[in-house]
Design a protein around this motif. Sequence first.
Motif, PDB file in Angstrom:
ATOM      1  N   LYS A  89    -111.295  30.292  -3.508  1.00  0.00           N
ATOM      2  CA  LYS A  89    -111.291  30.909  -4.833  1.00  0.00           C
ATOM      3  C   LYS A  89    -112.580  31.680  -5.084  1.00  0.00           C
ATOM      4  CE  LYS A  89    -108.752  26.937  -6.403  1.00  0.00           C
ATOM      5  NZ  LYS A  89    -109.286  25.781  -5.708  1.00  0.00           N
ATOM      6  N   ILE A  90    -112.423  32.911  -5.560  1.00  0.00           N
ATOM      7  CA  ILE A  90    -113.551  33.743  -5.975  1.00  0.00           C
ATOM      8  C   ILE A  90    -113.301  34.119  -7.426  1.00  0.00           C
ATOM      9  CG2 ILE A  90    -114.760  35.919  -5.634  1.00  0.00           C
ATOM     10  CD1 ILE A  90    -113.971  35.750  -2.692  1.00  0.00           C
ATOM     11  N   GLU A  91    -114.257  33.787  -8.279  1.00  0.00           N
ATOM     12  CA  GLU A  91    -114.086  34.043  -9.710  1.00  0.00           C
ATOM     13  C   GLU A  91    -115.018  35.166 -10.148  1.00  0.00           C
ATOM     14  OE1 GLU A  91    -114.582  31.470 -13.704  1.00  0.00           O
ATOM     15  OE2 GLU A  91    -113.362  30.617 -12.103  1.00  0.00           O
ATOM     16  N   LEU A  92    -114.442  36.143 -10.826  1.00  0.00           N
ATOM     17  CA  LEU A  92    -115.199  37.259 -11.390  1.00  0.00           C
ATOM     18  C   LEU A  92    -115.315  37.045 -12.893  1.00  0.00           C
ATOM     19  CD1 LEU A  92    -113.013  39.795  -9.493  1.00  0.00           C
ATOM     20  CD2 LEU A  92    -115.411  39.495  -9.014  1.00  0.00           C
ATOM     21  N   SER A  93    -116.375  37.548 -13.480  1.00  0.00           N
ATOM     22  CA  SER A  93    -116.517  37.416 -14.930  1.00  0.00           C
ATOM     23  C   SER A  93    -115.556  38.373 -15.638  1.00  0.00           C
ATOM     24  CB  SER A  93    -117.970  37.701 -15.336  1.00  0.00           C
ATOM     25  OG  SER A  93    -118.330  39.005 -14.948  1.00  0.00           O
ATOM     26  N   ASP A  98    -108.818  46.945 -15.066  1.00  0.00           N
ATOM     27  CA  ASP A  98    -108.010  46.187 -14.116  1.00  0.00           C
ATOM     28  C   ASP A  98    -107.772  46.963 -12.825  1.00  0.00           C
ATOM     29  OD1 ASP A  98    -104.627  44.961 -14.030  1.00  0.00           O
ATOM     30  OD2 ASP A  98    -106.427  44.040 -13.225  1.00  0.00           O
ATOM     31  N   SER A  99    -107.446  48.236 -12.913  1.00  0.00           N
ATOM     32  CA  SER A  99    -107.135  49.028 -11.723  1.00  0.00           C
ATOM     33  C   SER A  99    -108.374  49.224 -10.842  1.00  0.00           C
ATOM     34  CB  SER A  99    -106.541  50.378 -12.112  1.00  0.00           C
ATOM     35  OG  SER A  99    -107.453  51.099 -12.913  1.00  0.00           O
ATOM     36  N   LEU A 124    -106.758  33.666  -0.102  1.00  0.00           N
ATOM     37  CA  LEU A 124    -107.942  34.149  -0.801  1.00  0.00           C
ATOM     38  C   LEU A 124    -107.492  34.498  -2.217  1.00  0.00           C
ATOM     39  CD1 LEU A 124    -110.901  35.023  -0.482  1.00  0.00           C
ATOM     40  CD2 LEU A 124    -110.076  37.216   0.346  1.00  0.00           C
ATOM     41  N   ILE A 125    -108.046  33.805  -3.226  1.00  0.00           N
ATOM     42  CA  ILE A 125    -107.603  33.961  -4.608  1.00  0.00           C
ATOM     43  C   ILE A 125    -108.754  34.512  -5.454  1.00  0.00           C
ATOM     44  CG2 ILE A 125    -106.710  32.767  -6.650  1.00  0.00           C
ATOM     45  CD1 ILE A 125    -104.769  32.652  -4.347  1.00  0.00           C
ATOM     46  N   PHE A 126    -108.517  35.655  -6.108  1.00  0.00           N
ATOM     47  CA  PHE A 126    -109.480  36.235  -7.041  1.00  0.00           C
ATOM     48  C   PHE A 126    -108.961  35.976  -8.448  1.00  0.00           C
ATOM     49  CE2 PHE A 126    -110.097  38.675  -3.213  1.00  0.00           C
ATOM     50  CZ  PHE A 126    -111.462  38.903  -3.175  1.00  0.00           C
ATOM     51  N   THR A 127    -109.823  35.482  -9.325  1.00  0.00           N
ATOM     52  CA  THR A 127    -109.439  35.301 -10.725  1.00  0.00           C
ATOM     53  C   THR A 127    -110.468  36.016 -11.605  1.00  0.00           C
ATOM     54  OG1 THR A 127    -110.642  33.220 -10.931  1.00  0.00           O
ATOM     55  CG2 THR A 127    -108.322  33.070 -10.349  1.00  0.00           C
ATOM     56  N   TYR A 128    -109.973  36.632 -12.654  1.00  0.00           N
ATOM     57  CA  TYR A 128    -110.856  37.286 -13.620  1.00  0.00           C
ATOM     58  C   TYR A 128    -110.138  37.385 -14.942  1.00  0.00           C
ATOM     59  CZ  TYR A 128    -108.213  41.417 -12.085  1.00  0.00           C
ATOM     60  OH  TYR A 128    -107.218  42.292 -11.752  1.00  0.00           O
ATOM     61  N   LYS A 129    -110.928  37.622 -15.982  1.00  0.00           N
ATOM     62  CA  LYS A 129    -110.361  37.781 -17.327  1.00  0.00           C
ATOM     63  C   LYS A 129    -110.486  39.236 -17.727  1.00  0.00           C
ATOM     64  CE  LYS A 129    -111.192  33.095 -18.739  1.00  0.00           C
ATOM     65  NZ  LYS A 129    -111.847  32.169 -19.644  1.00  0.00           N
ATOM     66  N   LEU A 130    -109.403  39.753 -18.269  1.00  0.00           N
ATOM     67  CA  LEU A 130    -109.342  41.134 -18.722  1.00  0.00           C
ATOM     68  C   LEU A 130    -109.610  41.150 -20.222  1.00  0.00           C
ATOM     69  CD1 LEU A 130    -108.715  43.967 -17.670  1.00  0.00           C
ATOM     70  CD2 LEU A 130    -106.335  43.568 -18.229  1.00  0.00           C
ATOM     71  N   LYS A 131    -110.536  41.983 -20.650  1.00  0.00           N
ATOM     72  CA  LYS A 131    -110.869  42.044 -22.072  1.00  0.00           C
ATOM     73  C   LYS A 131    -109.644  42.430 -22.879  1.00  0.00           C
ATOM     74  CE  LYS A 131    -115.725  42.720 -21.623  1.00  0.00           C
ATOM     75  NZ  LYS A 131    -116.895  43.502 -21.897  1.00  0.00           N
ATOM     76  N   LYS A 156    -107.112  37.923 -21.329  1.00  0.00           N
ATOM     77  CA  LYS A 156    -105.985  37.602 -20.468  1.00  0.00           C
ATOM     78  C   LYS A 156    -106.518  37.271 -19.078  1.00  0.00           C
ATOM     79  CE  LYS A 156    -101.757  39.672 -18.705  1.00  0.00           C
ATOM     80  NZ  LYS A 156    -100.947  40.887 -18.684  1.00  0.00           N
ATOM     81  N   LYS A 157    -106.141  36.099 -18.538  1.00  0.00           N
ATOM     82  CA  LYS A 157    -106.608  35.684 -17.219  1.00  0.00           C
ATOM     83  C   LYS A 157    -105.666  36.237 -16.154  1.00  0.00           C
ATOM     84  CE  LYS A 157    -108.296  31.805 -14.616  1.00  0.00           C
ATOM     85  NZ  LYS A 157    -108.657  30.415 -14.623  1.00  0.00           N
ATOM     86  N   ILE A 158    -106.234  36.875 -15.134  1.00  0.00           N
ATOM     87  CA  ILE A 158    -105.454  37.474 -14.058  1.00  0.00           C
ATOM     88  C   ILE A 158    -105.839  36.815 -12.745  1.00  0.00           C
ATOM     89  CG2 ILE A 158    -105.006  39.604 -12.777  1.00  0.00           C
ATOM     90  CD1 ILE A 158    -105.469  41.088 -15.405  1.00  0.00           C
TER      91      ILE A 158
END
Length: 169
Positions: A89-93, A98-99, A124-131, A156-158
Amino acid sequence: MKVLKNIWGVVLVISVLLPMLLFLNPFAWGMRRAPEYIPSAGLEKVLGRMQNEINEQEDIEIDTYNNEPSLWYLRDCENLKLDSLDNFKIELSEIKSDSFIKEKINKYAPLIEKEIGCKCYDSLIFTYKLKEDKVQPNEENALAKKYNLVKENEPKKIVYGFKIKEHEQ
């Protein structure tokens, strides 16, 4: 006779306490670190390049702290005795575009896959939140806002994933 009983009692206590102190080692209980993933130097370099490239347009942080391989998991992986593999898991702030982020993730995913120090991961999982202001409106969101069922400022969590390994049968 009484002295012999006392000596025998001391020997018995020592024979019980000595192995306990050697094998259980209660003095190290409070000093043990919680298991955490420590990325390799190559992986840190790739993640740093990815973060620098993304930071040219928006300010983000990249974390890999959610990966907690235990010692037993890594040993079983090395000995090929695992039933199933975990995800890396890799987490982005929180991000705005999004694109743009998906483009950078697609660019760096193969490099990250090569640099993962342990080959004991399935995906490999990337997670981030979209404003919130960048979330595309749809009928469901509009209806939820109409009846006040959604918090206004909640991002929104992606989750975006890639398959690393195929299961070996």
